[in-house]
Design a protein around this motif. Structure first.
Motif, mmCIF file in Angstrom:
data_model
loop_
_atom_site.group_PDB
_atom_site.id
_atom_site.type_symbol
_atom_site.label_atom_id
_atom_site.label_comp_id
_atom_site.label_asym_id
_atom_site.label_seq_id
_atom_site.Cartn_x
_atom_site.Cartn_y
_atom_site.Cartn_z
ATOM 1 N N GLY A 136 0.788 -1.227 0.000
ATOM 2 C CA GLY A 136 0.000 0.000 0.000
ATOM 3 C C GLY A 136 0.816 1.269 0.000
ATOM 4 N N LEU A 137 2.045 1.203 -0.502
ATOM 5 C CA LEU A 137 2.875 2.403 -0.561
ATOM 6 C C LEU A 137 2.270 3.415 -1.534
ATOM 7 C CD1 LEU A 137 6.477 0.872 -0.666
ATOM 8 C CD2 LEU A 137 5.172 1.650 1.326
ATOM 9 N N GLN A 138 2.594 4.676 -1.308
ATOM 10 C CA GLN A 138 2.158 5.746 -2.197
ATOM 11 C C GLN A 138 3.273 6.187 -3.150
ATOM 12 O OE1 GLN A 138 -1.087 6.757 -2.284
ATOM 13 N NE2 GLN A 138 -1.277 5.046 -0.862
ATOM 14 N N ARG A 139 4.521 5.953 -2.739
ATOM 15 C CA ARG A 139 5.668 6.417 -3.540
ATOM 16 C C ARG A 139 6.820 5.451 -3.363
ATOM 17 N NH1 ARG A 139 10.275 9.728 -1.882
ATOM 18 N NH2 ARG A 139 11.196 10.714 -3.694
ATOM 19 N N VAL A 140 7.514 5.150 -4.464
ATOM 20 C CA VAL A 140 8.753 4.367 -4.424
ATOM 21 C C VAL A 140 9.801 5.180 -5.166
ATOM 22 C CG1 VAL A 140 9.902 2.220 -5.103
ATOM 23 C CG2 VAL A 140 7.521 2.165 -4.297
ATOM 24 N N TRP A 141 10.989 5.270 -4.590
ATOM 25 C CA TRP A 141 12.055 6.061 -5.195
ATOM 26 C C TRP A 141 13.338 5.256 -5.247
ATOM 27 C CZ3 TRP A 141 16.275 7.470 -2.113
ATOM 28 C CH2 TRP A 141 16.110 7.260 -0.737
ATOM 29 N N ALA A 142 14.276 5.738 -6.075
ATOM 30 C CA ALA A 142 15.593 5.111 -6.218
ATOM 31 C C ALA A 142 16.604 6.206 -6.527
ATOM 32 C CB ALA A 142 15.577 4.077 -7.339
ATOM 33 N N GLU A 143 17.858 5.926 -6.215
ATOM 34 C CA GLU A 143 18.901 6.880 -6.572
ATOM 35 C C GLU A 143 20.170 6.148 -6.955
ATOM 36 O OE1 GLU A 143 21.356 8.641 -2.964
ATOM 37 O OE2 GLU A 143 19.219 9.067 -2.716
ATOM 38 N N THR A 144 20.973 6.834 -7.754
ATOM 39 C CA THR A 144 22.265 6.316 -8.182
ATOM 40 C C THR A 144 23.104 7.488 -8.671
ATOM 41 O OG1 THR A 144 23.378 4.616 -9.506
ATOM 42 C CG2 THR A 144 21.628 5.855 -10.605
ATOM 43 N N MET A 145 24.350 7.209 -8.986
ATOM 44 C CA MET A 145 25.192 8.235 -9.582
ATOM 45 C C MET A 145 24.643 8.591 -10.963
ATOM 46 S SD MET A 145 29.083 6.985 -8.697
ATOM 47 C CE MET A 145 29.827 8.485 -9.374
ATOM 48 N N ALA A 146 24.732 9.858 -11.328
ATOM 49 C CA ALA A 146 24.258 10.300 -12.642
ATOM 50 C C ALA A 146 24.938 9.529 -13.769
ATOM 51 C CB ALA A 146 24.478 11.802 -12.806
ATOM 52 N N ILE A 163 13.470 12.973 -10.958
ATOM 53 C CA ILE A 163 12.895 14.143 -10.299
ATOM 54 C C ILE A 163 13.935 15.167 -9.860
ATOM 55 C CG2 ILE A 163 10.764 13.013 -9.576
ATOM 56 C CD1 ILE A 163 12.040 12.849 -6.719
ATOM 57 N N LYS A 164 15.188 14.725 -9.664
ATOM 58 C CA LYS A 164 16.206 15.704 -9.301
ATOM 59 C C LYS A 164 17.597 15.097 -9.406
ATOM 60 C CE LYS A 164 15.782 14.891 -4.314
ATOM 61 N NZ LYS A 164 15.516 15.505 -3.010
ATOM 62 N N THR A 165 18.555 16.003 -9.497
ATOM 63 C CA THR A 165 19.970 15.649 -9.448
ATOM 64 C C THR A 165 20.583 16.483 -8.337
ATOM 65 O OG1 THR A 165 20.025 15.201 -11.821
ATOM 66 C CG2 THR A 165 22.147 15.597 -10.743
ATOM 67 N N GLU A 166 21.327 15.825 -7.459
ATOM 68 C CA GLU A 166 21.973 16.507 -6.342
ATOM 69 C C GLU A 166 23.465 16.277 -6.425
ATOM 70 O OE1 GLU A 166 20.311 14.549 -2.937
ATOM 71 O OE2 GLU A 166 18.466 15.735 -2.999
ATOM 72 N N VAL A 167 24.241 17.341 -6.356
ATOM 73 C CA VAL A 167 25.691 17.211 -6.264
ATOM 74 C C VAL A 167 26.026 17.245 -4.779
ATOM 75 C CG1 VAL A 167 27.928 18.186 -6.872
ATOM 76 C CG2 VAL A 167 26.031 18.288 -8.512
ATOM 77 N N ARG A 168 26.565 16.149 -4.302
ATOM 78 C CA ARG A 168 26.859 16.001 -2.873
ATOM 79 C C ARG A 168 28.364 16.063 -2.639
ATOM 80 N NH1 ARG A 168 22.830 10.814 -2.434
ATOM 81 N NH2 ARG A 168 20.927 11.950 -2.921
ATOM 82 N N GLU A 181 24.192 12.872 -7.997
ATOM 83 C CA GLU A 181 23.355 11.695 -7.751
ATOM 84 C C GLU A 181 21.973 12.026 -8.306
ATOM 85 O OE1 GLU A 181 24.392 8.843 -5.881
ATOM 86 O OE2 GLU A 181 26.361 9.766 -6.025
ATOM 87 N N VAL A 182 21.384 11.068 -8.997
ATOM 88 C CA VAL A 182 20.044 11.273 -9.536
ATOM 89 C C VAL A 182 19.031 10.524 -8.688
ATOM 90 C CG1 VAL A 182 20.755 11.749 -11.908
ATOM 91 C CG2 VAL A 182 20.378 9.385 -11.186
ATOM 92 N N VAL A 183 17.855 11.120 -8.551
ATOM 93 C CA VAL A 183 16.759 10.509 -7.817
ATOM 94 C C VAL A 183 15.595 10.332 -8.791
ATOM 95 C CG1 VAL A 183 15.158 10.725 -5.879
ATOM 96 C CG2 VAL A 183 17.504 11.604 -5.669
ATOM 97 N N TYR A 184 15.052 9.131 -8.811
ATOM 98 C CA TYR A 184 13.895 8.795 -9.636
ATOM 99 C C TYR A 184 12.774 8.371 -8.714
ATOM 100 C CZ TYR A 184 16.541 8.615 -14.047
ATOM 101 O OH TYR A 184 17.282 8.937 -15.174
#
Length: 193
Positions: A136-146, A163-168, A181-184
């Motif tokens: 019953g989740l509403q959102r699933v996300w993933a991240e990895t290096m661009a 949805i976004k790219t973050e430089v950490r 890092e990209v987040v989907y």
């Protein structure tokens, strides 16, 4: 709720247990499998230190989240995860999350000998279906290096959107870290007809 065995046309995803520790050694000691995670292979000792508590962790079972190992017939293929962003073993869920989590992070790692055969998206699609229809989740996300284009392709194949790219900041950045890092993500509403 506990983690069920999840089957697809070619895969059987079984809840991870301590008996699966030797399988992680096959993945984590391969420098190509680990290049976007550590930039190198883990030693056997590092692999055991990292995976022993995770293989034994059942704290997320209360809400149906956790780790699965995937098999094609009798052959180990890799692992899949539907977990929390605070997925340190033994970390207790907040009381409201125990009743009903809203979101989880999805991940996977496949043996190099099995790359290019569609196992990563096949297992991930099955976990997404489980995440939305059973947990019953509403959102699933993933991240990895661009720069990790293979994982990004899997994210896109399973219907996730960038949805976004973050430089950490990293103390010892991997090659390509400067691109971020990209987040989907994918939401339940996007998956429903």
């Amino acid at each position: 709720m506990t983690r069920p065995v999840i089957t697809t046309q070619r895969l059987e995803l079984r809840p991870m247990t301590p008996a699966h520790l030797p399988l992680h050694r096959q993945l984590d000691t391969d420098p190509k499998v680990m290049r976007f995670l550590l930039g190198r292979a883990r030693s056997l000792a590092e692999t055991d230190e990292f995976w022993t508590p995770r293989c034994a962790d059942t704290s997320a079972d209360a809400v149906g989240l956790g780790w699965w190992v995937g098999y094609a017939g009798d052959r180990f293929v890799g692992w899949w995860d539907l977990g929390r962003s605070d997925s340190e073993p033994g970390t207790m869920l907040e009381p409201e999350a125990v009743l009903q989590p809203d979101e989880a992070e999805i991940g996977w790692r496949v043996l190099r000998s099995q790359w290019g055969q569609g196992y990563a998206p096949e297992g991930a699609r099955a976990l997404l279906q489980y995440a939305f229809e059973t947990v019953g989740l509403q959102r699933v996300w993933a991240e990895t290096m661009a720069v990790n284009t293979p994982s990004r392709r899997v994210m896109e194949k399973i219907g996730m959107r960038h949805i976004k790219t973050e430089v950490r900041h990293w103390d010892d950045p991997l090659p390509g870290a400067e691109l971020g890092e990209v987040v989907y993500e994918v939401t339940r509403g996007e998956r429903e007809p």
